[in-house]
Each structure stands twice: as structure tokens, then as C-alpha cells.
Design an enzyme around this catalytic site. Sequence first.
Site, PDB file in Angstrom:
ATOM      1  N   HIS A   1      35.962  37.265  38.206  1.00 37.89           N
ATOM      2  CA  HIS A   1      36.570  36.066  37.616  1.00 37.89           C
ATOM      3  C   HIS A   1      35.791  34.790  37.959  1.00 37.89           C
ATOM      4  O   HIS A   1      36.050  33.733  37.374  1.00 37.89           O
ATOM      5  CB  HIS A   1      38.014  35.890  38.094  1.00 37.89           C
ATOM      6  CG  HIS A   1      38.943  36.958  37.612  1.00 37.89           C
ATOM      7  ND1 HIS A   1      39.052  37.316  36.287  1.00 37.89           N
ATOM      8  CD2 HIS A   1      39.821  37.747  38.294  1.00 37.89           C
ATOM      9  CE1 HIS A   1      39.940  38.291  36.164  1.00 37.89           C
ATOM     10  NE2 HIS A   1      40.415  38.579  37.357  1.00 37.89           N
TER      11      HIS A   1
ATOM     12  N   ASP B   1      38.161  46.954  35.372  1.00 36.49           N
ATOM     13  CA  ASP B   1      39.313  46.311  35.985  1.00 36.49           C
ATOM     14  C   ASP B   1      40.348  45.987  34.908  1.00 36.49           C
ATOM     15  O   ASP B   1      39.992  45.737  33.754  1.00 36.49           O
ATOM     16  CB  ASP B   1      38.858  45.022  36.679  1.00 36.49           C
ATOM     17  CG  ASP B   1      39.923  44.383  37.544  1.00 36.49           C
ATOM     18  OD1 ASP B   1      39.898  44.563  38.763  1.00 36.49           O
ATOM     19  OD2 ASP B   1      40.797  43.683  36.982  1.00 36.49           O
TER      20      ASP B   1
ATOM     21  N   HIS C   1      41.990  43.375  34.489  1.00 35.51           N
ATOM     22  CA  HIS C   1      41.846  41.980  34.051  1.00 35.51           C
ATOM     23  C   HIS C   1      40.449  41.758  33.482  1.00 35.51           C
ATOM     24  O   HIS C   1      39.463  42.297  33.990  1.00 35.51           O
ATOM     25  CB  HIS C   1      42.075  41.028  35.223  1.00 35.51           C
ATOM     26  CG  HIS C   1      43.397  41.217  35.902  1.00 35.51           C
ATOM     27  ND1 HIS C   1      43.597  42.149  36.897  1.00 35.51           N
ATOM     28  CD2 HIS C   1      44.590  40.589  35.726  1.00 35.51           C
ATOM     29  CE1 HIS C   1      44.849  42.100  37.307  1.00 35.51           C
ATOM     30  NE2 HIS C   1      45.479  41.170  36.604  1.00 35.51           N
TER      31      HIS C   1
ATOM     32  N   ASP D   1      43.224  48.311  39.342  1.00 31.58           N
ATOM     33  CA  ASP D   1      44.568  47.804  39.088  1.00 31.58           C
ATOM     34  C   ASP D   1      45.079  48.211  37.709  1.00 31.58           C
ATOM     35  O   ASP D   1      46.080  47.698  37.238  1.00 31.58           O
ATOM     36  CB  ASP D   1      44.614  46.284  39.251  1.00 31.58           C
ATOM     37  CG  ASP D   1      43.455  45.567  38.584  1.00 31.58           C
ATOM     38  OD1 ASP D   1      42.655  46.243  37.892  1.00 31.58           O
ATOM     39  OD2 ASP D   1      43.325  44.348  38.759  1.00 31.58           O
TER      40      ASP D   1
END
Length: 365
Positions: free
Chosen positions: A152, A189, A191, A277
Amino acid sequence: MPDNKNVIVFYDERVLAHYPDTNVDFLPGRLDKRVRAILSGLNVQWKYPEHPGRLIAIMDLLAQEPIPGIGFAKGQKATRDQLARVHTTSFLDHIFALRSQSAWLDVDTTAVSPGNVEAAEVAAGTSIAAVEAVIRGDCKSAFAIVRPPGHHAEPTRARGFCLFNNVAVAAAHAQAELGCERVMIIDWDAHHGNGTQDIFWADPDVMFVDLHRASPFYPGSGALTDIGAGLGEGTIVNIPMAGGAGDAAYLKALREIVIPAADFFKPDLILVSAGFDALSFDLALNVTYEGFAAMAGIVQKIADKHCSGRLAMILEGGYNTESLSKSVHSVLRVLAGAEPPEPKVSGIEEVDAAIDFHKDAFIPE
């Protein structure tokens, strides 16, 4: 450094030093007040989800259930010059000025604590060490067990628990110092890796493929139509997933989008932003341990086909310690030589739409 191992796991205890505590005094300012207001509105005590226990759980399971063919090596700190390949000087100045302090960096609750800056330097440097090992031929593949995560982190901004973009730093190092002309980054991931996408948005020599839960899930980026720009148009490949997507959807996406993309791009090195995740334990998606193992098998075959097996995985998210440790263990077993499983679950519609969108992008000239 272990010799002739199928896999080297890179780990450095210095990454455990980062542990933001929301009960301690942070640097005063408007951002601190805004975050405190958000946290005070929660019905339960909020604790920083990205904590040292994540990595301790992984290493404990590897000690309890050793995997033949795996060796271990210590990490290293990234230099400022290595970080500056993907982050601006002003951003690095800002982060380094916060060394040994506690502060909020972003309203999405990204924070630094007294040990954080060094931990982030070591996370990025250890990712570089993993790449160097596979390029040198010390191992067929490597896995950097690091934190804080990185995907991120943007060139000028820390976000989503991430300070430095570990996978981007490693990719840039491979190009600048290790002779890699084309690097493929696969981000699985849950996200979207907004920071990695931003860094390589117009770079024709880095292909970034991201499988993630679709917007408005955090961080809200990664639309199907985001494909890069300029000379890099077509080297950003987003595969948004529905909230209920699981193994079947992920494997279909890898086989029908990622494999053709790799065949088109012909990378010299494969990097994986390996977040875990997407399991139901983290309430995002429904990938299973077997699903992650099967995904690792597919990526391994891509690396074998195009770049002599050169594959490095870099840990991103995954916040339930049991599911995180078991998922990493299942992936490492496959990288070390175990036969990948073939799970079958649900969630296909969005992948079919992505296949239709990308199908003409990877036709060899």
C-alpha cells in the site's frame, strides 16, 4: 547462507521491533486528534492489527513442523539509495525524522512506533536479500517473512500499515543491480496493491498483476479498466474479485489471465506480494489453505517456464495468526517440492468478465 536448498526463508528479528500501541502518547497534531476521534467511536478496544505475533506464529509453526528442503537466512537493512528508487527524497526525509517516535502517518491508522523505521528498513532489505538469493542461484525460490507489509506504500505516502513498498524496492533492485530486464509482480493479497500499481503505472518493464477484492473494499483502487499508461499501458492487470470468491475463482484467474500474461511478457523474475488475508478468517474472501498451495504451484510453473524458476515471495497481509501461519506453511511445502493440491470451490462470474476484458492483450506479435 544455506547451499542447494529448494527454498530459503529469510527472516530477521529486527522486524518485530515495530508495535504501535494506541494507548501510548503519539505526536500531537490534527491527524492524532482525527484518529483518536475515530477510535473513540468504536464499540470495542481497538488494537493495531499488524503486530509482531503474526511473524512469531509463522516461525513457530515452521519450527514445530519442519519442511524438508527449506533453509533459513537472516535479513538485511535496505539503504536509503535502494529505497529512493521507488520513494521520493521528501518522503524518506519525513519517515526518517520520525525514527524512535510514535506518530500517526495516515487517517487509515498507519502508524510508526519507536522500532518501526528500522523494522521497515529491514523488511525492504530482506526482500532484496530474497531476490538476490534466487538470482545468484542459492535456491530455486525464496520467501521473505517480513513486516511491516509494503504494497500500500506509495512513492510519497505511507498507507495501510505500510511504510516502504518492499516488493517494489526488490523489483527495482533486481533491475538496477541484478540484470533483470523484465519483472513480473503477482499480488494475491485480499487488498489491492495501490502503492505498487502507482510506482509502476507507466513502466513497460514491470508487469503488475493484482487479484483482490473489488472496490469499495479497502483501498478502493484496482478497477478492471486500470491498465497503466504511456509505455506501460497493458502492464497493469487488475482482477477484481467478488466478496465470496474462493479457490476456484483464484485458480481460474491464474490459469486464464496470469499464465497468458506471463507468456506475453516473458519475465526474467517473478515476485509475489504474498498476502494471506483472503481466507475466511480475515472476513474478506474464501480462499483455503489448499487454494493458496495450488496458487503457489501455478506461480512456480510460470517461473520454471520463463525464468529458470527464479521466484521470490514477500509477505504482505494476513491478520489471523493461525490461518496466516498455516497458509504460509502450505505454500512453502509446495515451493519445497510437495505436489500442489487441486481444490474446487466457488465464485466465477467476475473472473469471466476479466478474462473477456484481457483476452486480446497478450497475443504474441
